[in-house]
Design a protein around this motif. Structure first.
Motif, PDB file in Angstrom:
ATOM      1  N   UNK A 197      -6.864  -5.356 -10.484  1.00 33.30           N
ATOM      2  CA  UNK A 197      -6.051  -6.280 -11.292  1.00 33.30           C
ATOM      3  C   UNK A 197      -5.810  -7.565 -10.521  1.00 33.30           C
ATOM      4  N   UNK A 203      -5.960  -1.511  -7.884  1.00 31.35           N
ATOM      5  CA  UNK A 203      -5.311  -0.418  -8.606  1.00 31.35           C
ATOM      6  C   UNK A 203      -6.381   0.571  -9.056  1.00 31.35           C
ATOM      7  N   UNK A 204      -5.970   1.792  -9.377  1.00 31.91           N
ATOM      8  CA  UNK A 204      -6.940   2.801  -9.795  1.00 31.91           C
ATOM      9  C   UNK A 204      -7.615   2.361 -11.084  1.00 31.91           C
ATOM     10  N   UNK A 222       4.893  -3.015  -6.927  1.00 27.96           N
ATOM     11  CA  UNK A 222       3.593  -2.405  -7.219  1.00 27.96           C
ATOM     12  C   UNK A 222       3.195  -1.650  -5.951  1.00 27.96           C
ATOM     13  N   UNK A 223       3.426  -0.352  -5.994  1.00 26.61           N
ATOM     14  CA  UNK A 223       3.284   0.471  -4.795  1.00 26.61           C
ATOM     15  C   UNK A 223       2.005   1.295  -4.868  1.00 26.61           C
ATOM     16  N   UNK A 224       1.331   1.429  -3.739  1.00 28.43           N
ATOM     17  CA  UNK A 224       0.230   2.381  -3.665  1.00 28.43           C
ATOM     18  C   UNK A 224      -1.164   1.783  -3.709  1.00 28.43           C
ATOM     19  N   UNK A 225      -1.269   0.462  -3.800  1.00 28.68           N
ATOM     20  CA  UNK A 225      -2.601  -0.150  -3.879  1.00 28.68           C
ATOM     21  C   UNK A 225      -2.764  -1.251  -2.830  1.00 28.68           C
ATOM     22  N   UNK A 226      -3.987  -1.333  -2.309  1.00 23.98           N
ATOM     23  CA  UNK A 226      -4.316  -2.398  -1.363  1.00 23.98           C
ATOM     24  C   UNK A 226      -4.551  -3.721  -2.090  1.00 23.98           C
ATOM     25  N   UNK A 252       0.825  -1.213   0.000  1.00 21.88           N
ATOM     26  CA  UNK A 252       0.000   0.000   0.000  1.00 21.88           C
ATOM     27  C   UNK A 252       0.854   1.256   0.000  1.00 21.88           C
ATOM     28  N   UNK A 279      -9.496   0.076 -12.489  1.00 21.39           N
ATOM     29  CA  UNK A 279     -10.090  -1.247 -12.336  1.00 21.39           C
ATOM     30  C   UNK A 279      -9.133  -2.142 -11.572  1.00 21.39           C
ATOM     31  N   UNK A 322      -5.686  -6.787  -6.678  1.00 21.01           N
ATOM     32  CA  UNK A 322      -5.077  -5.549  -6.209  1.00 21.01           C
ATOM     33  C   UNK A 322      -5.940  -4.379  -6.678  1.00 21.01           C
TER      34      UNK A 322
END
Lengths: 405, 411
Positions: A288, A283-284, A261-265, A32, A286, A281
């Motif tokens: 993935x 991601x903004x 892959x940084x920044x997503x729950x 995250x 949609x 994950x």
């Protein structure tokens, strides 16, 4: 497609990713945000009781990890980073001063802190900076002088507060701003010029841990300029020694081809036949799907939100809904006296020898899911000083051995 | 103000990102990674002006250093607790500027107008942008720094090329919609052309609907009313072209469609939600194809070491760095990630006379990294960042698709 997916970028996640990548596997690390490692003191705690602590019985994580795996994991990290980052002996604790003038046991330390290992008869000049609010030299020196040292004896410490400007236009600079100022020779000269006239023979100088970020051997230059031993005392975040470790390990992981892959729950997963197939994950745009053969879950505990307690005092593990060990009625978990041992912090997953979370029947929940670091229950890590030992031991156990490849 | 403009700003003053406020544990991770705070004391840092100041705002600003935030989004990206720090700060700035928006900020966010005006006069525009006295005049009157990087006007537009274009081979796969963005339509035309050619080479039928601006530059300047209207109009234009994947080589505009318009301005139009879920950055799309085993690996070697800067607004999409993975497929190519949070330009931030020095200081370590890695050639996914890097290094700076295009023998 990755062979290994690591979730979490703290100490255990980074080390597991590096070790898997070194073993020739394609690794993706999903996180995250930045991991908690850079908030740490930059030291490697194993246990306040030293080697005896490694024999802690179940449900302590060390019982599943095993003392040999803890020592192997610590040794692996020390070798990975080298003596410019970590020195010391995993089997023997030292005591270092804290930013409030207490002392705490730890095992491996940055070389810049070595001269601050307490000993009977030491004479210290604790140097504070007027524009660095997180380090009060008088408080630290006063408290240290009052201490009886482990094993007996005492040290004498006196305080000096100087005003050396890190950045014009700022009266309240962060530790990191000071550390960045070390890159300019001018700042280092001004610092030395302010300390040297106040220094008395036989004194060692204790400074806040700000002696450089990317380049962090300025303590050697200061020792030469001042003609005495110099050591760093770690601060609350932003913790520069923690940042050094985090940046070094992140760079090593990237150099080995680990995909970040940084920044997503991680918001979900799919499983089939007793194995995890993929994680979802968020991601903004949609979500993935990330597939892999092996999943290493290193999300931390309550502090990172991987474990959560709702308003009905229900505790859950947020991604996989893993069975938790140590759950009890709230009045048994959170005790009224703040200083009591708070059993809530022992809640976490229980694991087998390969660090796979177990169900109530003692069987792995998924054959290819491993949980490492702070998500493992059974220890109050900051209290007994075992956080890094558990992180490294479990990372080693989850990645070492033919059954784990 | 129309009802739409009012609601976007009202949203900004009171709503969305505040919900994440209490997740802030004051760990300072955002402050350690903020590229602006690292180079100037003029900005008090994302935590300080964000989750801390927000508690005292009540719709008003309590700390004007907020204006020095470049909106690069690094704080939100690195936050381990999910606090929408950059979004909070963008919203607070929009509210702070409402009612006294500088003319300059209204002008530089008119990306379509800029492109349309400059294209027919490209040689004149380019000459004028290189004349010191003219730039000094622009700096004095409007407030765009005289040394700020400017796009090179192109004498052809992407649509001009597209109308005369016929694919080199008949399509064997499905249809894709191409979204070129303003800069990709008027200035970085080469990137758009190469993107279409790569997609067609892979067998796709590419369609390019008439399309307007995503409104990103207006949003980052606090013009939420205009930005909201633009992004919804664009979403409807793209939606009308079909129910298939939308591809863009404009990294930051993609982010606007995927999440920024919704998260920062509260745009809830279903067309945006639909388009935002279907749009893919072109390198992200190629990586998805590769993961699915559908990308042929017939890449010709390129023996070169290339510095790669992943733009802040691409990283903010939370998908990792797809270009880095896809370019690994080219034999002989060594790609070195910059590791820099931001190049400094942050859309239009680095153009402004009062921000120019800050933006250059933010970019300096990256300029040095490029010069040390390959002083002649670098890659970067977004347009204004390429302008900043070209100006700061003198290197040719391409979109990563240029290397894929070359490696496939298309250039």
């Amino acid at each position: 497609m990755s062979q290994v997916i690591v979730i979490g970028a703290g100490l255990s996640g980074l080390v597991a990713a590096i070790k898997s990548a070194e073993g020739g596997q394609q690794v993706t690390l999903i996180s995250k945000g930045l991991g908690g490692l850079q908030l740490s003191q930059g030291t490697i705690d194993i246990h306040e009781q030293g080697l005896a602590g490694l024999e802690s019985p179940a449900p302590h994580p060390y019982a599943a990890i095993g003392a040999e795996n803890v020592l192997a994991g610590v040794k692996y990290l020390a070798k990975l980073l080298g003596p410019e980052f970590l020195v010391g002996d995993a089997k023997k604790n030292v005591y270092l001063p804290t930013a409030v003038g207490a002392i705490r046991p730890t095992a491996l330390i940055p070389p810049s802190m070595a001269a601050g290992s307490v000993r009977d008869g030491a004479k210290w000049l604790i140097v504070g900076l007027r524009r660095l609010k997180d380090f009060n030299a008088s408080l630290i020196a006063g408290n240290l002088s009052r201490l009886e040292l482990p094993g007996g004896g005492s040290l004498s410490a006196r305080a000096l507060t100087i005003d050396v400007v890190a950045r014009e236009g700022e009266v309240d600079s962060s530790a990191l701003t000071f550390a960045r100022a070390f890159d300019t020779p001018d700042f280092r000269q001004r610092l030395v010029a302010a300390i040297k006239p106040e220094l008395q023979p036989g004194e060692a100088v204790g400074l806040p841990a700000i002696l450089g970020v990317k380049q962090h051997d300025f303590w050697r230059e200061l020792q030469a300029s001042l003609g005495c031993e110099v050591f760093e005392i770690p601060l609350p975040p932003p913790s520069v020694p923690g940042m050094r470790l985090n940046e070094a390990l992140t760079a090593k992981a990237k150099a080995l081809g680990v995909r970040f892959v940084l920044g997503s729950y991680v918001s979900g997963f799919t499983a089939a036949g007793g194995k995890l197939v993929s994680v979802t994950v968020a991601t903004t745009g949609a979500p993935q799907e990330f597939k892999a053969d092996k999943f290493i879950y290193a999300p931390g505990g309550f502090e990172s939100g991987a474990l959560a307690m709702d308003s009905h005092y229900e505790i859950t593990e947020k991604v996989f809904g893993l069975p938790l060990h140590g759950v009890a009625p709230v009045e048994e978990l959170i005790l009224p006296d703040y200083w009591d041992e708070q059993p809530v912090f022992k809640v976490g997953v229980s694991v087998d020898k390969q660090m796979r979370p177990l169900d109530a029947a003692g069987k792995p929940v998924y054959a290819n899911l491993h949980a490492i670091g702070g998500i493992i229950g059974g220890a109050i890590r900051w209290k007994e000083k075992s956080g890094e030992g558990i992180a490294l031991g479990s990372a080693w156990a989850a990645t070492e051995g033919s059954e784990n490849v | 103000m129309s009802s739409q403009g009012y609601s976007a700003l009202g949203f900004a003053g009171h709503e969305l990102a505040r919900a994440s406020l209490d997740h802030c544990v004051k760990c300072t991770i955002c402050e350690t990674q903020c590229p602006v705070l690292a180079v100037t004391p003029l900005f008090s840092g994302p935590k300080f002006v964000g989750p801390q100041a927000e508690r005292y705002r009540h719709g008003l600003s309590v700390d004007h250093s907020l204006d020095y935030c470049s909106s690069c989004g690094t704080c939100t990206l690195v936050c381990p607790q999910g606090v929408k720090i950059a979004e909070l700060n963008s919203q607070a700035r929009a509210v702070m500027k409402a009612g006294h928006m500088p003319l300059r900020d209204k002008l530089i966010s008119q990306t379509v107008v800029m492109g349309k005006l400059m294209t027919p006069f490209a040689p004149i525009a380019n000459a004028a942008l290189n004349v010191g006295p003219i730039r000094s005049l622009v700096q004095g009157v409007i407030g765009i720094h005289k040394k700020a990087p400017m796009p090179k006007a192109n004498s052809r537009t992407f649509m001009g090329w597209w109308k005369k274009h016929t694919p080199a081979q008949p399509a064997t796969k499905g249809k894709l919609i191409f979204f070129h963005g303003c800069a990709g339509g008027y200035f970085e035309v080469d990137t758009s052309i190469k993107s279409v050619e790569v997609l067609e080479h892979l067998g796709y039928e590419v369609v390019v609907p008439k399309q307007g601006c995503c409104g990103l530059a207006q949003q980052s300047n606090g013009l939420y009313h205009e930005a909201s209207a633009n992004v919804v109009k664009l979403a409807k234009e793209l939606q009308a072209a079909g129910d298939v994947t939308i591809i863009s080589s404009s990294g930051s505009c993609t982010g606007m469609l995927k999440h920024e318009a919704h998260e920062i301005m509260g745009v809830t139009d279903p067309a945006l939600a639909d388009v935002g879920a279907r749009v893919r950055d072109i390198m992200e799309f190629l990586l998805e194809l590769d993961e699915a085993g559908e990308l042929p690996h017939d890449f010709q070697p390129i023996k070169m070491t290339v510095p790669y800067h992943a733009p802040c607004q691409l990283k903010g999409q939370g998908m990792g760095l797809p270009a880095l993975e896809v370019l690994k497929l080219i034999p002989g190519l060594t790609v070195v990630e910059s590791g820099a949070a931001c190049c400094g330009i942050a859309g239009t931030y680095g153009l402004k006379k009062e921000k120019f020095d800050v933006a250059q200081a933010v970019g300096k370590p990256l300029f040095d990294m490029i010069k040390a890695t390959n002083p002649d050639y670098a890659i970067c996914d977004t347009e204004t960042c390429r302008w900043q890097l070209r100006k700061g290094t003198g290197a040719t700076v391409d979109h990563p698709i240029a290397l894929i295009h070359r490696s496939l023998g298309l250039s």
